[in-house]
Write a protein that holds these residues in place. Structure first.
Motif: not given
Length: 95
Positions: A24-41
């Protein structure tokens, strides 16, 4: 703009969940407007996870959700049904 999608994930599914979270994060990272992301527990509740992303604006996030719907679909049953988009009101970086 901050987006937080929370999930309740049984321990037996956590390894697969992490792999799908990466996709999901890899897909989001390829989208316009994406800045950063993380998966957290959660430290206190190990079955509670969060997919946290930052975007240039809500429109970018909403369009990215449409683009990522197929990769997100397998995890929808684990999502908590709650609002996920938050507008910045105040931010402060490290001094």
């Amino acid at each position: 703009m901050l987006a937080v999608i929370r999930y309740t994930v049984p321990e037996s599914q956590s390894q697969d969940f992490v792999k799908q979270g990466h996709a999901i994060l890899d897909t989001f990272a390829g989208q316009p407007g994406y800045q950063r992301g993380r998966l957290a527990r959660s430290v206190d509740e190990p079955n509670l996870w969060a997919l946290v992303t930052e975007w240039e604006g809500a429109g970018f996030y909403r369009r990215a959700l449409s683009a990522a719907r197929m990769v997100m679909y397998p995890l929808m049953i684990l999502m908590l049904n709650e609002p996920s988009a938050f507008e910045d009101v105040y931010t402060r970086d490290e001094a």
